[in-house]
Design an enzyme around this catalytic site. Structure first.
Site, PDB file in Angstrom:
ATOM      1  N   HIS A  94     -48.013   4.008  -1.375  1.00 54.20           N
ATOM      2  CA  HIS A  94     -46.981   3.560  -2.305  1.00 54.20           C
ATOM      3  C   HIS A  94     -47.553   2.769  -3.477  1.00 54.20           C
ATOM      4  O   HIS A  94     -46.800   2.197  -4.254  1.00 54.20           O
ATOM      5  CB  HIS A  94     -45.947   2.705  -1.565  1.00 54.20           C
ATOM      6  N   GLY A  95     -48.871   2.711  -3.588  1.00 58.75           N
ATOM      7  CA  GLY A  95     -49.494   2.041  -4.719  1.00 58.75           C
ATOM      8  C   GLY A  95     -49.728   0.569  -4.483  1.00 58.75           C
ATOM      9  O   GLY A  95     -49.858   0.113  -3.343  1.00 58.75           O
TER      10      GLY A  95
END
Length: 414
Positions: free
Chosen positions: A262-263
């Site tokens: 998800h970064g």
């Protein structure tokens, strides 16, 4: 001639005695040698095998590891806990201080640690914990296999934001002056690394790996800690590769490759009353590949005030990232009340690469507390299909310099 022979004999006798004395000092050490320990130079080695660890066996070695740690922690000298090559099965394992020595204790993991895949074995929501320790080095090139795939089916956090997280692989609480480097972490039950209430800890040259669909397997989650550094690591997970929770201050992330996952996320914050502010974050020279988000700041809507201030995201490469730059101040619940988390002094600079989204920059801030002093410099993003991309801004005070692709926001802002 006789005198020469006698003199030579005396010299040989004295030399032999000197060697015996020196060897005795090396073997015995200048300090008393603890049971189960060996001395090398000025360092005392606490080999887990000498404390009953059983490699390559289904037998659980938790107590042996903790006995080795206890002996090293209570030793008033240079100490190293050594885990030789082999596979060791561990349930919940706690290494606690404070320790007696004035030098950092080294934990050298050359083998593979494998978790017991039974959540009832874990009372502290962590597999391996380090607690109240000043001075520690954890290294060795070994692997920590949490076997989370056996437990991910019991993770309900996607549908219940008030869920209880599954155990972290490594949990650091109250750790100061630490280094964690050259380790491989795979398939965590929950977070791979969770650090809280800690100061001056560096993470370097880590490999963190879990499948893209593994829930809540953040690479490293940092909260209530000051002066934390993460560098030169590769993180592939099913959630954030790096997440900053409440009280994360003066944290630097440098040369990290992230994806899938998800970064890199700031927050979420504003969920609970009395949370500590986030400030002084630097993320630079990172690459994000195929992640859901690039750089994300997320806060809950509702009535819990907080601040996230003083953040710089610089020299970031995005490769097929869905939301490269995003601020979301209505994250997480159905509340219609605007967020009371103040976001200010945020710099995005030299961010380039490709996106899978038509909206590459989203700055959706609180109507009650608009984002202040947000600066975008040299943003150069393109859609993977070469179609036009746009920006969206709401309640954001934004300044622009240099290249701006997508073009700057023209929507409502303040």
């Amino acid at each position: 001639m006789a005198m020469t022979t006698i003199g030579l004999v005396l010299i040989l006798v004295l030399y032999s005695a000197l060697i015996i004395t020196c060897n005795a000092a090396v073997v015995g050490g200048l300090l008393p040698q603890p049971a189960g320990a060996n001395n090398i130079a000025d360092q005392t080695i606490f080999n887990v095998l000498n404390f009953g660890a059983k490699p390559n066996s289904e037998l659980i070695s938790t107590q042996a590891f903790m006995r080795a740690w206890r002996a090293a922690c209570d030793f008033n000298g240079r100490a190293r806990v050594f885990v030789p090559p082999g596979v060791y099965t561990l349930a919940e394992t706690i290494f606690s201080g404070p320790c007696k020595g004035t030098h950092p204790i080294m934990v050298q993991i050359a083998g593979t640690l494998k978790a017991v895949a039974d959540v009832s074995e874990y009372s502290n929501f962590a597999w391996i914990s380090f607690d109240s320790i000043n001075g520690i080095i954890i290294t060795g090139g070994g692997t920590l296999d949490a076997q989370g795939q056996a437990l991910w089916q019991f993770n309900y956090c996607k549908t219940n934001l008030n869920c209880v997280h599954l155990p972290a692989t490594l949990f650091f609480n109250g750790v100061e002056n630490g280094k964690v480097m050259r380790l491989n972490l795979i398939n965590s039950m929950g977070f791979h690394i969770h650090i809280t209430n800690s100061y001056l800890v560096r993470f370097h040259a880590l490999s963190i790996d879990a499948p893209e669909n593994s829930p809540n397997t953040d690479g490293i989650h940092i909260s209530k800690s000051n002066t934390i550094k993460l560098s030169r690591s590769v993180i592939r997970t099913g959630d954030d590769c790096v997440s900053f929770g409440q009280g994360a201050n003066n944290v630097t992330v440098n040369k990290v490759t992230c994806g899938p996952g998800h970064g890199i996320s700031v927050g979420s914050i504003g969920k609970l009353p009395g949370e500590l502010e986030i400030k002084g974050l630097i993320v630079k020279n990172c690459t994000l590949r195929g992640t859901t988000n690039g750089i994300r700041i997320k806060t809950f809507a509702g009535a819990n005030p907080n601040r996230a201030i003083g953040m710089m995201f610089s020299d970031i490469v995005m490769e097929n990232v869905k939301n490269p730059i995003i601020i979301d101040q209505s994250y997480g619940d159905k509340s219609t009340e605007p967020s009371q988390v103040r976001i200010s002094d945020v710099i995005y600079q030299n961010i380039r690469g490709t996106t899978t989204s038509e909206v590459a920059v989203q700055l959706m801030c609180s109507a009650r507390l608009p984002c202040l002093n947000v600066r975008l410099t040299n943003i150069n993003l393109k859609h993977i299909a070469n179609t036009p991309i746009t920006s969206q801004c709401q309640n954001a005070n934004v300044g622009y310099t240099g290249i701006q692709l997508p073009p700057p926001c023209h929507g409502p802002s303040s």
